[in-house]
Design a protein around this motif. Structure first.
Motif, PDB file in Angstrom:
ATOM      1  N   GLN A   9      -9.647  -4.986 -14.486  1.00 35.78           N
ATOM      2  CA  GLN A   9      -8.645  -4.954 -15.549  1.00 35.78           C
ATOM      3  C   GLN A   9      -9.231  -5.210 -16.934  1.00 35.78           C
ATOM      4  N   HIS A  18     -10.407  -9.078  -5.770  1.00 36.93           N
ATOM      5  CA  HIS A  18      -9.172  -8.847  -6.519  1.00 36.93           C
ATOM      6  C   HIS A  18      -8.881  -7.346  -6.462  1.00 36.93           C
ATOM      7  N   ASN A  76      -7.237 -12.197  -3.506  1.00 41.13           N
ATOM      8  CA  ASN A  76      -6.090 -12.296  -4.408  1.00 41.13           C
ATOM      9  C   ASN A  76      -4.873 -11.567  -3.830  1.00 41.13           C
ATOM     10  N   GLU A  77      -3.777 -12.289  -3.708  1.00 43.93           N
ATOM     11  CA  GLU A  77      -2.469 -11.715  -3.370  1.00 43.93           C
ATOM     12  C   GLU A  77      -2.462 -10.833  -2.126  1.00 43.93           C
ATOM     13  N   GLU A  93      -2.246 -17.804 -11.506  1.00 42.52           N
ATOM     14  CA  GLU A  93      -1.649 -16.843 -12.436  1.00 42.52           C
ATOM     15  C   GLU A  93      -0.232 -17.280 -12.774  1.00 42.52           C
ATOM     16  N   SER A 146      -2.807  -3.707 -17.301  1.00 37.62           N
ATOM     17  CA  SER A 146      -1.848  -4.219 -16.317  1.00 37.62           C
ATOM     18  C   SER A 146      -1.937  -3.350 -15.072  1.00 37.62           C
ATOM     19  N   THR A 147      -1.915  -3.992 -13.915  1.00 38.08           N
ATOM     20  CA  THR A 147      -2.100  -3.247 -12.669  1.00 38.08           C
ATOM     21  C   THR A 147      -1.041  -2.166 -12.522  1.00 38.08           C
ATOM     22  N   SER A 148       0.196  -2.480 -12.898  1.00 34.06           N
ATOM     23  CA  SER A 148       1.260  -1.493 -12.699  1.00 34.06           C
ATOM     24  C   SER A 148       1.574  -0.694 -13.956  1.00 34.06           C
ATOM     25  N   LYS A 174       1.907  -3.052 -21.414  1.00 27.85           N
ATOM     26  CA  LYS A 174       2.390  -4.369 -21.008  1.00 27.85           C
ATOM     27  C   LYS A 174       1.247  -5.357 -21.211  1.00 27.85           C
ATOM     28  N   TYR A 231      -0.431  -9.283 -21.654  1.00 24.23           N
ATOM     29  CA  TYR A 231      -0.280 -10.643 -21.145  1.00 24.23           C
ATOM     30  C   TYR A 231      -1.124 -11.678 -21.905  1.00 24.23           C
TER      31      TYR A 231
HETATM   32  C1  BG6 Z   1      -0.760 -10.056 -10.133  1.00 29.98           C
HETATM   33  C2  BG6 Z   1      -2.145  -9.524 -10.087  1.00 29.98           C
HETATM   34  O1  BG6 Z   1      -0.058  -9.421  -9.116  1.00 29.98           O
HETATM   35  O2  BG6 Z   1       0.049  -9.764 -11.213  1.00 29.98           O
HETATM   36  C3  BG6 Z   1      -2.696  -9.076 -11.413  1.00 29.98           C
HETATM   37  O3  BG6 Z   1      -3.011 -10.436  -9.456  1.00 29.98           O
HETATM   38  C4  BG6 Z   1      -1.626  -8.370 -12.219  1.00 29.98           C
HETATM   39  O4  BG6 Z   1      -3.821  -8.276 -11.171  1.00 29.98           O
HETATM   40  C5  BG6 Z   1      -0.496  -9.366 -12.455  1.00 29.98           C
HETATM   41  O5  BG6 Z   1      -2.067  -7.839 -13.421  1.00 29.98           O
HETATM   42  C6  BG6 Z   1       0.659  -8.807 -13.272  1.00 29.98           C
HETATM   43  O6  BG6 Z   1       1.136  -7.614 -12.714  1.00 29.98           O
HETATM   44  P1  BG6 Z   1       1.222  -6.295 -13.569  1.00 29.98           P
HETATM   45  O7  BG6 Z   1       1.551  -5.241 -12.594  1.00 29.98           O
HETATM   46  O8  BG6 Z   1       2.263  -6.535 -14.568  1.00 29.98           O
HETATM   47  O9  BG6 Z   1      -0.135  -6.091 -14.174  1.00 29.98           O
END
Ligand code: BG6
Length: 472
Positions: free
Chosen positions: A23, A119, A163-164, A372, A426-428, A433, A435
């Motif tokens: 990321q 991850h 992770n997750e 997180e 962001s992963t999605s 988006k 952070y």
């Molecule tokens: C967690 C992941 O699920 O949420 C991160 O470990 C991710 O990698 C974070 O970025 C927030 O989710 P998103 O989809 O908003 O990036």
């Protein structure tokens, strides 16, 4: 305006921040690194991982900013395909050197490295060779990868295995599934294999780094019943069983929960368990559990004959396309009328944070580390290069407030790693988006300058850390 809080954080509390390799790093096919599964499957409407936040190039600048922020710890992940481009065997020295420099610099600045081993970034070549997490072959390869990390980075005191694991099976871009095998069956086979890989990592760590602390990082969403109807109350319990306690019991007790196991058997989707598996898992008790907390969820009962809906990545790039987790016969998620929502419709629920920390600590009596927690939203760069992210400050303040109440309730918490240190992919949802405490000057379509710009939340968190959580 800042809020004065009672002094509840210990003097060695790890105030940190978190990121993950794919990321932020960029250079995803450079300096010896090969492609990972998550990079391959990223939403093509958004920025790709070739540059991401430019951290591979600007890592020194980034660590200098961490020092300025006053971080006591930094959670980051190591990219498996950067260390082992073929998934196993030949080590990419350039990759090892990159993380070595990073760790050395963190140590020089007295920032504790907290390293995530995995991850979401399985080397794509292992996916192609034997189907990745669907084959037991991955367990040996993962163990060999851990051996490399524990050997080259033997001065790291805190490790996160995976992770997750809990979310990986719900989100199609984090894992690849074989279309010829029933999906639900595959998910639980992969989950079992991943749990074994996690256990092997803990065993190896105990042998090679007996003084280090190691645990998983789990994405946790507490479930509330939609109404006082007994059916909904049971639905919330079942959602917790399937989405949280399945994983927690495997990690902490080395057992499948009877409710979950019976459900899997009844539906013909139970994993293959070989004779020594449960002994291996049971004897790998983590030192702590990493908790990724963003939101809570409300669930209602839905009958057996309701439609099964798989979660999809929002390929059209619409961020209002809310999807709810659903398992016919057990539960379906729905909106909570009592909590505000983020721009991406995630429930904002700081009290749920205190609630779930208490719940997990009561059940498992193991120290927790918040790995997180954060707000993903749109940030606007003003003409004079500032980012007034008061919404993020409010989110973090309210969560830290509830965190200290959880500590007051008796929960043992080692540290807090908000997501994320810098803006990242962001992963999605790509770069829209955001952070971070630090803004990265780029968007999904344009790389721009990649300049690092401190947001208002950076200066706020700096004071939180300096006052050890008293000045919120
Ligand atoms: C967690 C992941 O699920 O949420 C991160 O470990 C991710 O990698 C974070 O970025 C927030 O989710 P998103 O989809 O908003 O990036």
């Amino acid at each position: 305006m800042s809020v004065q809080a009672p002094h509840l954080f210990s003097s060695d509390f790890l105030w940190g921040a978190a990121t993950a390799a794919y990321q932020i790093e960029g250079a995803h096919l450079k300096h010896g690194k090969t492609l990972s599964v998550v990079e391959k499957n990223m939403n093509k409407n958004y920025a790709d991982p070739s540059i991401a936040s430019g951290h591979y190039q600007y890592w020194e600048k980034d660590i200098a900013l961490m020092k300025e922020l006053g971080l006591k710890a930094y959670r980051f992940s190591i990219s498996w395909p950067r260390i082992l481009p073929d998934g196993r065997g030949k080590i990419n020295q350039e990759g090892v050197d990159f993380y070595r420099k990073l760790i050395n610099k963190l140590k020089e600045y007295e920032i504790e490295p907290i390293v995530t081993i995995y991850h979401f970034d399985l080397p794509q070549c292992l996916q192609e060779e034997y189907g990745g997490w669907s084959s037991r072959k991955v367990i040996d390869d993962f163990e060999a990868y851990c051996q490399v990390l524990f050997t080259y980075f033997d001065d790291v005191n805190y490790w996160l295995t995976i992770n997750e694991q809990s979310n990986m099976f719900q989100l199609p871009y984090l894992m690849e599934f074989n279309p010829d095998i029933p999906l639900e069956k595959q998910k639980y086979e992969m989950n079992h294999i991943m749990t074994l890989a996690h256990a092997k990592a803990i065993h190896l760590c105990r042998t090679l780094l007996p003084n280090a602390k190691i645990g998983p990082a789990l994405g946790i969403i507490p479930n509330y019943p939609a109404s006082p109807k007994p059916e909904d109350t049971l639905a919330a319990r079942h959602a917790d069983e399937m989405r949280t306690y399945l994983f927690m019991d495997l990690y902490m007790k080395g057992e499948y929960r009877p409710f979950v196991w019976n459900y899997l058997v009844e539906n013909g989707i139970e994993p293959t368990v070989e004779p020594e598996d449960m002994t291996c898992i049971q004897s790998a008790k983590p030192d702590f559990i990493g908790i990724n907390y963003y939101q809570s969820r409300v669930v209602k009962f839905i009958p057996e004959d309701a439609d099964k809906k798989e979660l999809k990545l929002n390929y059209d790039g619409q961020d209002d396309d809310t999807q709810y987790d659903n398992t016919p016969g057990l539960f379906e998620g729905m909106t909570n009328p009592f909590t505000p929502k983020t721009r991406w419709d995630w429930e904002i629920d700081p009290i749920g944070f205190r609630y779930i920390l208490n719940e997990l600590y009561d059940r498992y009596q193991v120290p927790l580390m918040i790995t997180e927690n954060g707000l993903g939203t749109l940030d606007e760069l003003t003409a004079d290069k500032q980012i007034h992210d008061q919404e993020r400050i409010d989110f973090l303040r309210d969560h830290i407030w509830q965190l200290q109440l959880a500590i007051k309730d008796g929960v043992e918490v080692w540290g807090y790693m908000p997501w994320s240190f810098i803006d990242l992919l962001s992963t999605s949802s790509g770069f829209r988006k955001r952070y971070g405490f630090v803004y990265i000057d780029r968007d999904d379509k344009d790389i721009k300058t990649l300049e690092r710009i401190k947001k208002d939340s950076f200066f706020w968190y700096q004071k939180v850390i300096a006052s050890n959580g008293c000045q919120l």
